[in-house]
Design an enzyme around this catalytic site. Structure first.
Site, PDB file in Angstrom:
ATOM      1  N   GLN A  82      64.630  57.264  66.555  1.00 42.98           N
ATOM      2  CA  GLN A  82      65.837  57.394  67.354  1.00 42.98           C
ATOM      3  C   GLN A  82      66.771  58.422  66.715  1.00 42.98           C
ATOM      4  OE1 GLN A  82      66.341  56.145  70.208  1.00 42.98           O
ATOM      5  NE2 GLN A  82      65.124  54.282  70.400  1.00 42.98           N
TER       6      GLN A  82
ATOM      7  N   CYS B 291      63.987  53.473  77.197  1.00 44.84           N
ATOM      8  CA  CYS B 291      64.773  54.706  77.244  1.00 44.84           C
ATOM      9  C   CYS B 291      64.894  55.231  78.668  1.00 44.84           C
ATOM     10  CB  CYS B 291      64.170  55.770  76.331  1.00 44.84           C
ATOM     11  SG  CYS B 291      62.475  56.249  76.767  1.00 44.84           S
TER      12      CYS B 291
END
EC number: 2.1.1.189
Length: 360
Positions: free
Chosen positions: A192, A319
């Protein structure tokens, strides 16, 4: 923020109209407005003697973003030195319209402790000797730069990196202190880009898993093992599955270090390099399944397996809320009981989400 939350809730409600009214939406995880990005994917433009590091405009001319406020102090200090290194090592920026030159991108990652990994993406290995020759200059000016690589992307296409990676430093991973766990970021591993939110997300999911007193946990699309390793507990068997072999190597390394440090249960964490959908077939379901798929979602085959497997609890980290909703619609026996929006990308329309599902 309110707009993102409404969109997320509307997508889940449309996919699960009978269950979504019972979903408890926790307060969104909110990112800092500036300095939150831990990874910079910088396009190189300009010339050898006057390079730009940032993006390209509509005419493929370089636009410098060294002062972009999205990056923290450690990255901001590195950009001018990396730009100067282009001149020192004579790394000719790639000219897209002319299809000539060498250096396409510089990808820089910073750890929570301020250490750096820099990857030079070039069209060939033509500049490899010069990179090696002048690397001491760069390391002297950036003493916290611990991993440097040359990545080769020979094709003329809209891609960030190629398959070939040549490590130029003694270390080949960047240590990412995520609080309870130290992850190893390899050059081509996914992590991330908002480390603060990632830390909080891992802790949140580990807490959800602990609520169910799970003794067997699968982390599908596990990457470098962030969720799996945060869920390590004495008496619990963990399996992480990831198709990217380099990420699996990194996850195994982190698990081994945890075991060496005396972390109970670390020896029970195993990581497999495999396609998640193929790997689950024919296996008895664990107590909890964690999924963290790419933007395309888990897809109908894996959703069907989860639906029919009998697994009691699923944690879905997404996501892409559109594919999240689609996948939830394919698992009607698992109700979304809790959810949280992750505002990893302020100033944009993008967001991520995590949802806890329980069998009804």
């Amino acid at each position: 923020m309110e707009t993102k939350q409404r969109r997320l809730e509307a997508l889940v409600a449309a996919a699960r109209p009978g269950d979504s009214s019972h979903t408890v939406w926790l307060e969104p995880m909110v990112s800092a407005e500036s300095g939150f990005r831990s990874k910079a994917k910088m396009v190189v433009g300009g010339t050898v003697d006057d390079p730009t590091v940032g993006i390209l405009d509509a005419d493929d001319r370089g636009v410098d973003l060294r002062l972009c406020p999205l990056y923290g102090t450690d990255l901001a200090r590195a950009f001018p030195i990396l730009a100067e290194f282009i001149t020192v090592a004579r790394l000719e920026p790639y000219d897209i319209p002319a299809r000539k030159g060498e250096l396409k991108h510089i990808i820089v990652t910073v750890s929570p402790g301020g250490e750096l990994m820099a990857r030079f993406v070039t069209r060939s290995t033509e500049s490899l000797a010069r990179l090696r020759k002048h690397l001491p200059w760069l390391l002297d000016r950036l003493p916290r730069l611990v991993v440097v690589t040359l990545n080769v992307l020979p094709e003329h296409k809209a891609a960030l990196e190629g398959q070939q990676e040549i490590v130029l430093t003694e270390l080949d991973t960047l240590r990412m202190d995520m609080g309870r766990v130290t992850l190893h970021a390899r050059p081509q591993s996914f992590l991330q880009t908002n480390t603060d939110i990632a830390r909080r997300l891992y802790a949140l999911v580990a807490g959800w898993v602990d609520e169910g007193a799970a003794t067997t946990v699968w982390d599908l699309y596990c990457g470098v093992g962030g969720f799996a390793l945060h869920c390590v507990r004495e008496g619990r068997t963990i399996v992480g599955v990831e198709s990217a072999e380099q990420a699996v190597i990194a996850a195994r390394r982190s698990a081994r270090e945890m075991a060496d440090a005396g972390q109970p249960g670390a020896l029970e964490a195993a990581f497999e390099a495999a396609d998640a959908t193929a790997w689950v077939r024919g296996r008895p379901a664990p107590d909890v399944v964690i999924v963290n798929p790419p933007r395309r979602g888990i897809g109908p085959e894996l959703a069907e397996w989860i639906e029919s497997s009998g697994v009691r609890r699923v944690v879905y980290s997404s996501c892409n809320a559109v594919t999240l909703a689609k996948d939830l619609g394919a698992m009607p026996s698992l109700a979304p009981v809790r959810g949280r929006l992750l505002d990893m990308f302020p100033h944009t329309e993008h967001y991520e989400a995590v949802v806890l599902l329980e069998r009804v």
